[in-house]
Design a protein around this motif. Structure first.
Motif, PDB file in Angstrom:
ATOM      1  N   ILE A   1      34.213  40.186  14.878  1.00 34.13           N
ATOM      2  CA  ILE A   1      34.315  38.512  15.022  1.00 34.13           C
ATOM      3  C   ILE A   1      33.193  37.981  15.408  1.00 34.13           C
ATOM      4  O   ILE A   1      32.488  38.722  16.436  1.00 34.13           O
ATOM      5  CB  ILE A   1      35.505  38.056  15.681  1.00 34.13           C
ATOM      6  N   LYS A   2      32.823  36.947  14.765  1.00 34.10           N
ATOM      7  CA  LYS A   2      31.424  36.210  15.352  1.00 34.10           C
ATOM      8  C   LYS A   2      31.800  34.956  15.723  1.00 34.10           C
ATOM      9  O   LYS A   2      32.767  34.287  15.283  1.00 34.10           O
ATOM     10  CB  LYS A   2      30.349  35.828  14.190  1.00 34.10           C
ATOM     11  N   LEU A   3      31.712  34.729  17.084  1.00 32.42           N
ATOM     12  CA  LEU A   3      32.132  33.636  17.744  1.00 32.42           C
ATOM     13  C   LEU A   3      31.096  32.607  17.377  1.00 32.42           C
ATOM     14  O   LEU A   3      29.595  32.615  17.588  1.00 32.42           O
ATOM     15  CB  LEU A   3      31.906  33.726  19.335  1.00 32.42           C
ATOM     16  N   LEU A   4      31.583  31.358  16.868  1.00 30.05           N
ATOM     17  CA  LEU A   4      30.548  30.361  16.163  1.00 30.05           C
ATOM     18  C   LEU A   4      29.645  29.654  17.157  1.00 30.05           C
ATOM     19  O   LEU A   4      28.819  28.880  17.037  1.00 30.05           O
ATOM     20  CB  LEU A   4      31.243  29.758  15.282  1.00 30.05           C
ATOM     21  N   ASN A   5      30.546  29.654  18.364  1.00 30.27           N
ATOM     22  CA  ASN A   5      29.874  28.713  19.403  1.00 30.27           C
ATOM     23  C   ASN A   5      30.324  28.917  20.942  1.00 30.27           C
ATOM     24  O   ASN A   5      30.513  28.191  21.684  1.00 30.27           O
ATOM     25  CB  ASN A   5      30.259  27.284  19.228  1.00 30.27           C
ATOM     26  N   ASP A   6      29.925  30.389  21.001  1.00 29.96           N
ATOM     27  CA  ASP A   6      30.549  30.707  22.357  1.00 29.96           C
ATOM     28  C   ASP A   6      29.884  31.982  22.393  1.00 29.96           C
ATOM     29  O   ASP A   6      29.179  32.678  21.685  1.00 29.96           O
ATOM     30  CB  ASP A   6      31.877  30.924  22.688  1.00 29.96           C
ATOM     31  N   ILE A   7      29.790  32.706  23.844  1.00 29.24           N
ATOM     32  CA  ILE A   7      29.526  34.041  24.110  1.00 29.24           C
ATOM     33  C   ILE A   7      30.697  35.079  24.492  1.00 29.24           C
ATOM     34  O   ILE A   7      31.734  34.568  24.949  1.00 29.24           O
ATOM     35  CB  ILE A   7      28.588  34.210  25.048  1.00 29.24           C
ATOM     36  N   GLU A   8      30.574  36.437  24.155  1.00 33.22           N
ATOM     37  CA  GLU A   8      31.736  37.147  24.360  1.00 33.22           C
ATOM     38  C   GLU A   8      32.080  37.115  25.814  1.00 33.22           C
ATOM     39  O   GLU A   8      33.347  37.324  26.066  1.00 33.22           O
ATOM     40  CB  GLU A   8      31.214  38.510  24.227  1.00 33.22           C
ATOM     41  N   ASP A   9      31.454  36.905  26.941  1.00 29.34           N
ATOM     42  CA  ASP A   9      32.030  36.835  28.219  1.00 29.34           C
ATOM     43  C   ASP A   9      32.962  35.982  28.454  1.00 29.34           C
ATOM     44  O   ASP A   9      34.098  36.240  29.022  1.00 29.34           O
ATOM     45  CB  ASP A   9      30.672  36.599  29.310  1.00 29.34           C
ATOM     46  N   ASN A  10      32.986  34.780  27.893  1.00 30.03           N
ATOM     47  CA  ASN A  10      33.886  33.556  28.197  1.00 30.03           C
ATOM     48  C   ASN A  10      35.222  34.030  27.369  1.00 30.03           C
ATOM     49  O   ASN A  10      36.245  33.860  27.893  1.00 30.03           O
ATOM     50  CB  ASN A  10      33.265  32.351  27.549  1.00 30.03           C
ATOM     51  N   ILE A  11      35.141  34.491  26.119  1.00 34.51           N
ATOM     52  CA  ILE A  11      36.300  34.854  25.347  1.00 34.51           C
ATOM     53  C   ILE A  11      36.920  36.011  26.225  1.00 34.51           C
ATOM     54  O   ILE A  11      38.203  36.094  26.269  1.00 34.51           O
ATOM     55  CB  ILE A  11      36.262  35.004  23.940  1.00 34.51           C
ATOM     56  N   PHE A  12      36.121  37.006  26.610  1.00 33.25           N
ATOM     57  CA  PHE A  12      36.757  38.189  27.395  1.00 33.25           C
ATOM     58  C   PHE A  12      37.579  37.715  28.513  1.00 33.25           C
ATOM     59  O   PHE A  12      38.580  38.157  28.732  1.00 33.25           O
ATOM     60  CB  PHE A  12      35.386  38.977  27.646  1.00 33.25           C
ATOM     61  N   ASP A  13      36.857  36.907  29.408  1.00 33.42           N
ATOM     62  CA  ASP A  13      37.567  36.281  30.517  1.00 33.42           C
ATOM     63  C   ASP A  13      39.032  35.618  30.247  1.00 33.42           C
ATOM     64  O   ASP A  13      39.875  35.876  31.037  1.00 33.42           O
ATOM     65  CB  ASP A  13      36.520  35.339  31.018  1.00 33.42           C
ATOM     66  N   PHE A  14      39.008  34.968  29.276  1.00 33.06           N
ATOM     67  CA  PHE A  14      39.870  33.898  28.883  1.00 33.06           C
ATOM     68  C   PHE A  14      40.995  34.838  28.319  1.00 33.06           C
ATOM     69  O   PHE A  14      42.278  34.752  28.711  1.00 33.06           O
ATOM     70  CB  PHE A  14      39.570  33.129  27.457  1.00 33.06           C
ATOM     71  N   MET A  15      40.919  36.005  27.643  1.00 29.52           N
ATOM     72  CA  MET A  15      41.824  36.806  27.147  1.00 29.52           C
ATOM     73  C   MET A  15      42.109  37.797  28.185  1.00 29.52           C
ATOM     74  O   MET A  15      43.470  38.233  28.279  1.00 29.52           O
ATOM     75  CB  MET A  15      41.242  37.838  25.855  1.00 29.52           C
ATOM     76  N   ILE A  16      41.367  38.246  28.993  1.00 33.04           N
ATOM     77  CA  ILE A  16      41.752  39.309  30.124  1.00 33.04           C
ATOM     78  C   ILE A  16      43.215  38.589  31.206  1.00 33.04           C
ATOM     79  O   ILE A  16      43.835  39.231  31.358  1.00 33.04           O
ATOM     80  CB  ILE A  16      40.814  39.900  30.795  1.00 33.04           C
ATOM     81  N   LYS A  17      42.741  37.294  31.299  1.00 30.12           N
ATOM     82  CA  LYS A  17      43.605  36.573  32.066  1.00 30.12           C
ATOM     83  C   LYS A  17      44.940  36.683  31.248  1.00 30.12           C
ATOM     84  O   LYS A  17      46.128  36.460  32.050  1.00 30.12           O
ATOM     85  CB  LYS A  17      43.233  34.941  32.352  1.00 30.12           C
ATOM     86  N   ARG A  18      44.970  36.783  29.929  1.00 27.62           N
ATOM     87  CA  ARG A  18      46.376  36.609  29.249  1.00 27.62           C
ATOM     88  C   ARG A  18      46.873  38.265  28.914  1.00 27.62           C
ATOM     89  O   ARG A  18      47.602  38.480  28.081  1.00 27.62           O
ATOM     90  CB  ARG A  18      45.995  35.951  28.030  1.00 27.62           C
ATOM     91  N   GLY A  19      45.948  38.940  29.529  1.00 28.24           N
ATOM     92  CA  GLY A  19      46.717  40.372  29.264  1.00 28.24           C
ATOM     93  C   GLY A  19      46.143  41.244  28.070  1.00 28.24           C
ATOM     94  O   GLY A  19      46.672  42.141  27.621  1.00 28.24           O
ATOM     95  N   ILE A  20      44.932  40.631  27.622  1.00 23.85           N
ATOM     96  CA  ILE A  20      44.563  41.203  26.411  1.00 23.85           C
ATOM     97  C   ILE A  20      43.076  41.724  26.857  1.00 23.85           C
ATOM     98  O   ILE A  20      42.395  40.911  27.244  1.00 23.85           O
ATOM     99  CB  ILE A  20      44.431  40.165  25.283  1.00 23.85           C
ATOM    100  N   MET A  21      42.866  43.015  26.610  1.00 30.86           N
ATOM    101  CA  MET A  21      41.268  43.468  26.631  1.00 30.86           C
ATOM    102  C   MET A  21      40.661  43.515  25.044  1.00 30.86           C
ATOM    103  O   MET A  21      40.957  44.522  24.302  1.00 30.86           O
ATOM    104  CB  MET A  21      41.158  44.544  27.188  1.00 30.86           C
ATOM    105  N   ILE A  22      39.564  42.652  24.911  1.00 31.80           N
ATOM    106  CA  ILE A  22      39.105  42.808  23.531  1.00 31.80           C
ATOM    107  C   ILE A  22      37.550  43.532  23.932  1.00 31.80           C
ATOM    108  O   ILE A  22      37.286  43.893  25.149  1.00 31.80           O
ATOM    109  CB  ILE A  22      38.523  41.301  23.053  1.00 31.80           C
ATOM    110  N   ARG A  23      36.905  43.903  22.959  1.00 31.94           N
ATOM    111  CA  ARG A  23      35.598  44.616  23.236  1.00 31.94           C
ATOM    112  C   ARG A  23      34.540  43.588  22.653  1.00 31.94           C
ATOM    113  O   ARG A  23      34.200  43.074  21.773  1.00 31.94           O
ATOM    114  CB  ARG A  23      35.626  45.812  21.999  1.00 31.94           C
ATOM    115  N   LYS A  24      33.740  43.492  23.887  1.00 30.38           N
ATOM    116  CA  LYS A  24      32.540  42.888  23.932  1.00 30.38           C
ATOM    117  C   LYS A  24      31.544  43.482  23.063  1.00 30.38           C
ATOM    118  O   LYS A  24      31.661  44.959  23.171  1.00 30.38           O
ATOM    119  CB  LYS A  24      31.821  42.721  25.197  1.00 30.38           C
ATOM    120  N   ALA A  25      30.806  43.055  22.272  1.00 32.95           N
ATOM    121  CA  ALA A  25      30.067  43.852  21.023  1.00 32.95           C
ATOM    122  C   ALA A  25      28.427  43.782  21.169  1.00 32.95           C
ATOM    123  O   ALA A  25      27.757  44.433  20.685  1.00 32.95           O
ATOM    124  CB  ALA A  25      30.357  43.362  19.649  1.00 32.95           C
TER     125      ALA A  25
END
Lengths: 349, 349
Positions: free
Chosen positions: B289-313
């Motif tokens: 997935i390409k984030l069109l207007n953000d960086i991996e760290d922000n979405i990682f932190d957002f998701m981890i707080k919701r119990g989801i671990m994504i892969r920073k690429a």
């Protein structure tokens, strides 16, 4: 590449019931309770093992008496040897030795200096110190396979001092450490050195060759450098579980050490009575034997027909076809081997 | 070295109950019956595994449709990659790719030529054929991690032809092969080539990352050359037992393929509705997935707080911080991820 333990190749010769004297495993078998732990932990197969092996390294650090940050783990001791060899341009070994000390660096196209030990196979510091150069990796078996010799404490300290002063690196392979008399502990003796790695293994003493778990004490700098190049997840989950279980078993350890010491003495005493062979003194759970008037192939064939697999030793660099190696096993197997050797001697007359 | 699946590092953030979208494992879990086989075979831990892995290789040869003498096994696919890389002076890869294609040869001091793919990440033969030299090792992920792209059949054949004509060598890493639509089978397609190795793995499709079992089809000559340099007993006994069990499970295979195809379509469809990201087409069980207007760290932190671990690429060479990778999991987890992504998008407005 020849190793011990390849019993399947010969199983058709003796109806599958071969006593394996070619691999050097604790005859008391694995510690109790391990099967239950594996069953309990089974569901972890569907997740990656902890890539940092945190719990496993904690148990190992307690067992070795060092810090968690000084622990290395590997898929068998041989993977740790391989990874460390990757860091150095030249490796120095004494022969005969475990062949992987030579094979691993050679497989990567690196230079290996092989120093042949004199026939008694006792290592003196003077055998090697003048050959070591700055930046070298020195790999020594302690006790050494296939000779069964431990490095004397003073000799070890002198070699380590030379290595440290040159900025070289000493890798001690102590896969058979626990079988030895409690003379000294290299980890305690040389603790804090930044030129040292001491490898041990679950394979031999804990009778778990199926598990593939090697571990080591090493300087923090080396542990960090290896983290950059080692294969990820090289320990599978069952080896991880085993490692978190076995080191706690103090009784097993004491009982095994006592039993092996007793059987080793019995074997060495009995072998002395057989005049067509010469058994070398051993400090661990295997014995190197020189055939005074025969070659390994004949005695191998003689023994395999009697359901015993010995280790031909000419595959060790520095030994010719007049050497074999046998394990120290349980009393019943050992006395059967001695009987067969007496029969062998009678046939040779 | 960053990999997916390092869930323990983050477990304190969400009470330990994290859904791991960072590693790409079959959500149906391991095949049934494996636990019983492991329990039944447990006593083998006190013997070395068969150093030639005869039974295991027989099962794999049947599964791959090749001869036993053309089978390689390794402690995970990554050990096979490592061993093959040992044989070549230069490795050619396309980026982004699984980082071990680069790391393994570099750890041995070998040269790596990295060819960056254009942004759609579809491999064309013209991207690489002119860069390949005689004696090179070319490593390609098929499907490629992290892009999720399979190599088109014609492209693969053109690349292989070039490799073969130059006397170079093609290593296809097909660790995710079974998740793909049944378009073509590289082993059948290029069978008999002496310039080819096709790696597969139990880790992903059979949901056994804890086991560490990689295997491959390779030309007989390569299998023989590797026998000289590979580490002995690199597969532990439980991985050996698992390998002798799982490949027979036809129903499991069919069910898994169907389920993943269905969930992949659901995910790709749902991701299209989220306008702040661009999901790349995938033929397997993960999606870049390409984030069109953000960086991996922000979405990682957002998701981890919701119990989801994504892969920073960004740890994949050739990708920057605007990429993430997610696995295709079970429907419940997938739809929860989609809900969280919608919430993320709402927060970004």
């Amino acid at each position: 590449m020849k190793h011990g333990g390849d019993i399947l190749t010969y199983s058709h010769l003796y109806d599958g019931r071969i006593i394996d004297f070619s691999s050097n495993i604790n005859p008391l078998g694995p510690p109790e309770g391990l099967k239950d732990e594996i069953i309990k932990g089974f569901d972890a197969v569907s997740a990656y093992p902890d890539i940092k092996y945190r719990e496993l390294k904690k148990e190992i650090s307690k067992y070795l008496g060092c810090d968690v940050s000084e622990v290395l783990v590997g898929n068998g001791a041989v993977e740790i040897i391989n990874n460390i060899a990757m860091l150095f341009d030249r490796t120095v070994v004494t022969t005969p030795c475990f062949m992987e000390y030579i094979k691993r660096p050679e497989a990567m196209g690196r230079e290996v200096l092989k120093i042949r030990l004199a026939e008694d196979f006792f290592l003196k510091a003077s055998d090697i110190v003048d050959s070591i150069k700055s930046g070298d990796l020195v790999i020594l078996g302690n006790p050494n396979n296939p000779t069964g010799r431990r490095i004397e404490k003073d000799v070890l300290m002198e070699i380590h001092e030379k290595v440290a002063s040159l900025g070289a690196f000493l890798l001690l392979d102590e896969a058979f450490y626990e079988f030895c008399p409690p003379d000294y502990d290299s980890v305690k003796l040389l603790y804090g050195s930044s030129n040292l790695c001491v490898i041990r293994a679950a394979t031999k003493f804990f009778a778990l060759p199926g598990i593939r778990l090697g571990y080591a004490y090493a300087s923090r700098e080396i542990v960090e450098r290896l983290q950059e190049i080692e294969l990820p997840w090289s320990i599978n989950i069952f080896a991880d579980i085993a490692g978190r279980t076995i080191f706690k078993q103090v009784n097993y350890k004491d009982k095994s050490k006592e039993y092996i010491a007793e059987q080793r003495e019995y074997m060495l005493r009995s072998l002395k009575e057989i005049k067509s062979i010469k058994a070398f003194e051993s400090q661990c759970n295997f014995i190197l034997i020189k055939l005074l008037n025969d070659i390994e192939d004949n005695i191998f064939d003689f023994m395999i027909k009697r359901g015993i697999m010995i280790r031909k030793a000419s595959s060790f660099e520095g030994l010719d076809k007049s050497y074999i190696r046998i394990a120290v096993k349980d009393y019943e197997s050992n006395s059967y081997l001695i009987d067969c050797l007496k029969e062998y001697e009678a046939c040779r007359r």
